[in-house]
Design a protein around this motif. Sequence first.
Motif, PDB file in Angstrom:
ATOM      1  N   VAL A   1       0.842  -1.201   0.000  1.00  8.63           N
ATOM      2  CA  VAL A   1       0.000   0.000   0.000  1.00  8.63           C
ATOM      3  C   VAL A   1       0.874   1.247   0.000  1.00  8.63           C
ATOM      4  N   GLY A   2       1.967   1.216   0.781  1.00  5.53           N
ATOM      5  CA  GLY A   2       2.877   2.363   0.808  1.00  5.53           C
ATOM      6  C   GLY A   2       3.505   2.625  -0.552  1.00  5.53           C
ATOM      7  N   ILE A   3       3.956   1.562  -1.213  1.00  7.14           N
ATOM      8  CA  ILE A   3       4.538   1.706  -2.552  1.00  7.14           C
ATOM      9  C   ILE A   3       3.516   2.281  -3.520  1.00  7.14           C
ATOM     10  N   LEU A   4       2.303   1.736  -3.477  1.00  3.88           N
ATOM     11  CA  LEU A   4       1.251   2.193  -4.378  1.00  3.88           C
ATOM     12  C   LEU A   4       0.923   3.661  -4.140  1.00  3.88           C
ATOM     13  N   LEU A   5       0.851   4.070  -2.879  1.00  5.68           N
ATOM     14  CA  LEU A   5       0.523   5.457  -2.551  1.00  5.68           C
ATOM     15  C   LEU A   5       1.587   6.416  -3.088  1.00  5.68           C
ATOM     16  N   VAL A   6       2.854   6.078  -2.853  1.00  8.05           N
ATOM     17  CA  VAL A   6       3.939   6.946  -3.335  1.00  8.05           C
ATOM     18  C   VAL A   6       3.930   7.017  -4.860  1.00  8.05           C
ATOM     19  N   GLU A   7       3.724   5.874  -5.517  1.00  6.85           N
ATOM     20  CA  GLU A   7       3.713   5.868  -6.978  1.00  6.85           C
ATOM     21  C   GLU A   7       2.562   6.695  -7.534  1.00  6.85           C
TER      22      GLU A   7
ATOM     23  N   VAL B   1      11.156  -1.556 -11.803  1.00  2.00           N
ATOM     24  CA  VAL B   1       9.696  -1.598 -11.946  1.00  2.00           C
ATOM     25  C   VAL B   1       9.074  -0.357 -11.324  1.00  2.00           C
ATOM     26  N   MET B   2       9.583   0.041 -10.159  1.00  2.00           N
ATOM     27  CA  MET B   2       9.054   1.246  -9.518  1.00  2.00           C
ATOM     28  C   MET B   2       9.352   2.491 -10.359  1.00  2.00           C
ATOM     29  N   ARG B   3      10.542   2.545 -10.925  1.00  2.00           N
ATOM     30  CA  ARG B   3      10.890   3.695 -11.777  1.00  2.00           C
ATOM     31  C   ARG B   3       9.950   3.795 -12.973  1.00  2.00           C
ATOM     32  N   LEU B   4       9.648   2.659 -13.597  1.00  2.00           N
ATOM     33  CA  LEU B   4       8.774   2.665 -14.764  1.00  2.00           C
ATOM     34  C   LEU B   4       7.317   2.890 -14.386  1.00  2.00           C
TER      35      LEU B   4
ATOM     36  N   GLY C   1      12.010   6.058  -2.082  1.00  2.00           N
ATOM     37  CA  GLY C   1      12.042   7.283  -1.290  1.00  2.00           C
ATOM     38  C   GLY C   1      12.954   8.330  -1.904  1.00  2.00           C
ATOM     39  N   ASN C   2      14.088   7.885  -2.439  1.00  2.00           N
ATOM     40  CA  ASN C   2      14.996   8.821  -3.097  1.00  2.00           C
ATOM     41  C   ASN C   2      14.368   9.424  -4.349  1.00  2.00           C
ATOM     42  N   ARG C   3      13.634   8.605  -5.099  1.00  2.00           N
ATOM     43  CA  ARG C   3      12.927   9.134  -6.274  1.00  2.00           C
ATOM     44  C   ARG C   3      11.915  10.199  -5.841  1.00  2.00           C
TER      45      ARG C   3
ATOM     46  N   THR D   1      12.071  12.059  -3.190  1.00  2.00           N
ATOM     47  CA  THR D   1      12.813  13.246  -2.757  1.00  2.00           C
ATOM     48  C   THR D   1      13.330  14.037  -3.943  1.00  2.00           C
ATOM     49  N   ASP D   2      13.816  13.335  -4.979  1.00  2.00           N
ATOM     50  CA  ASP D   2      14.346  14.024  -6.160  1.00  2.00           C
ATOM     51  C   ASP D   2      13.256  14.787  -6.907  1.00  2.00           C
ATOM     52  N   ILE D   3      12.091  14.178  -7.021  1.00  2.00           N
ATOM     53  CA  ILE D   3      11.010  14.804  -7.800  1.00  2.00           C
ATOM     54  C   ILE D   3      10.254  15.851  -6.978  1.00  2.00           C
ATOM     55  N   ARG D   4      10.123  15.625  -5.663  1.00  2.00           N
ATOM     56  CA  ARG D   4       9.432  16.551  -4.755  1.00  2.00           C
ATOM     57  C   ARG D   4       8.043  16.924  -5.287  1.00  2.00           C
TER      58      ARG D   4
END
Length: 573
Positions: A43-49, A151-154, A430-432, A434-437
């Motif tokens: 759920v956390g991954i999905l929310l951030v994405e 996969v997360m990046r894409l 998390g770094n992605r 932070t980079d995109i903000r």
Amino acid sequence: MPNSRDAIVTHAGEQGNALNRRDAAPSDAVVRPLCLVMAFALVGILLVEVLLCLTPPISRDALIHHLAIPKIWIRHGGFFETSWAPFSYFPMNIDLLYVIPLLFGSDLVPALIHMLFGLGTGYLVYAYLKNQAGKAWGMFGLLVFVSTPMVMRLSITAYVDLGMIFFTTASVLCYLRWRDDQYENVKWLLLSAVCMGLAAGTKYNALISWVFLNGAVCFLYARDTGRQLQAIRWGGLFFLVVLAAASPWFVKNLILTGNPIYPLMDNLFALVHGGREIAGFLAAGDADAWGYNLIRNRTLFYGEEVWQILLLPLRIFFEGRDHSPQHFDGVLSPLFALAIPFAFVGNRKGHRSFLFLFIVFVFIVSAFMADLRIRYILPTVPFMTILAVMGIRNGTEWLQSRRSHALMLAGRAVLFSVALLIAANLVYLGNRFTDIRPLPYLLGAESRDDFLSRQVGSYPATAFINRNLPDDAVVYLLYLSGRGYYLDRDYIHHVGLETGIVKAMVRSSADAETLTVFLRSLGGTHLLVREELLIKALVDNFSDETVRSVLEKLAQCLIKVYESNGHAVYVIR
């Protein structure tokens, strides 16, 4: 179609695996908390994405291809050939989906569509592992796949790779179901072929998977049944169905270029189209013609030794780095390399040898056909996930079944190490973030223009063009890698030919008039260029005197009207 979504995964050996699960399954007191932790992570991954998907597109290929070409079609009221962009001849099944939200003015939905294909592939992994090893291992497989850095990046970009691997994974699993049913239920073969056709109509990389699976249809059927003629018939049927599903793009390319898979293997189709000039404004010898050779390219461009090249199948799991071609332009997880060997321990091999051969075939062919990048071997990642989960299951169950207290502790240490590796994947996400903000933009504290200005270096110049240039202006992009999506004017570029263009520019710089004619021959009325890269190309290839002369002539035939972040807009006199 099957009665349930789980039906496309194999059921071979299900009863035996159920017995094994009951013998070695951990207690509910352990499984339930683990499932809750995994569900929380998912759920956390999905929310951030989702939050990242709701920001304006900034990824390179989205701005060059997957959103840019559909936008050009919309601008021209339908299909519009862009012969200056060879990638526009690639299959575009998923890009067609992006046309719909773009028609309604939304460029956020395409990234969400792409993310859903990733989740769909994760579900296929989950369903397969659930039938093989139980729900907990299925959830673990879903988590491993979804949390893989590449996969997360894409999943936060409007690309097409996750669509391709969804269809490829479904095709392979449908084929395995057909084989497990003793080749009796033909619908699984047909469904497998349709899915492979959709994959081939999404991206050319799927052609490698098509070759492997078509060969498997023929070879394994003949080996299993001894009926060679029927094996050829099934293989022919599979081939024709795949071809029919992908044929719209092949037919289009054949009509437009004389090559159904243009720009791939175009030299082989020279008899049809009579040969092709790279670009009319370039002379022979301007364009580099290296071709691709794995050993030569990695030794020449990256300075690698032969032993480093031989270790590529291992290095790709440990040395991945985003936006670095030498480091495979992406990140996988070391978990795959560490766990996959244990998938073959014990008697429960099932489909694992087949899946491993698929991985090896796709990897080898991809490595020798193009610069080795993780995106090119993505069809293997779902099956790497399946084998890795099976390897972890085999290892932990063997250790926990021993009477030795030390080995039982070792089993817990293995699970702890796996948790650390997955945590490292979450740190990557998390770094992605932070980079995109994304939060200032999503909360309304930052405008769309401000967000894009800090994320896309060329955007301020693009915004200037949209505000100030006449509607009939044509912008030539030089050293922007073709990032033209945000332009609201017609534009042209020749990505990959920049060195040849600079050589032709120098050759045409005898006087300002000749250089002006050359610049106009590129097709634009204006020039948008990243100046530092243009100057670097001149300095790297020509003498100081030649560089000074060329820059003087350029100053005479170009008028600078805007500059920001090293990107300049010129009017061609």
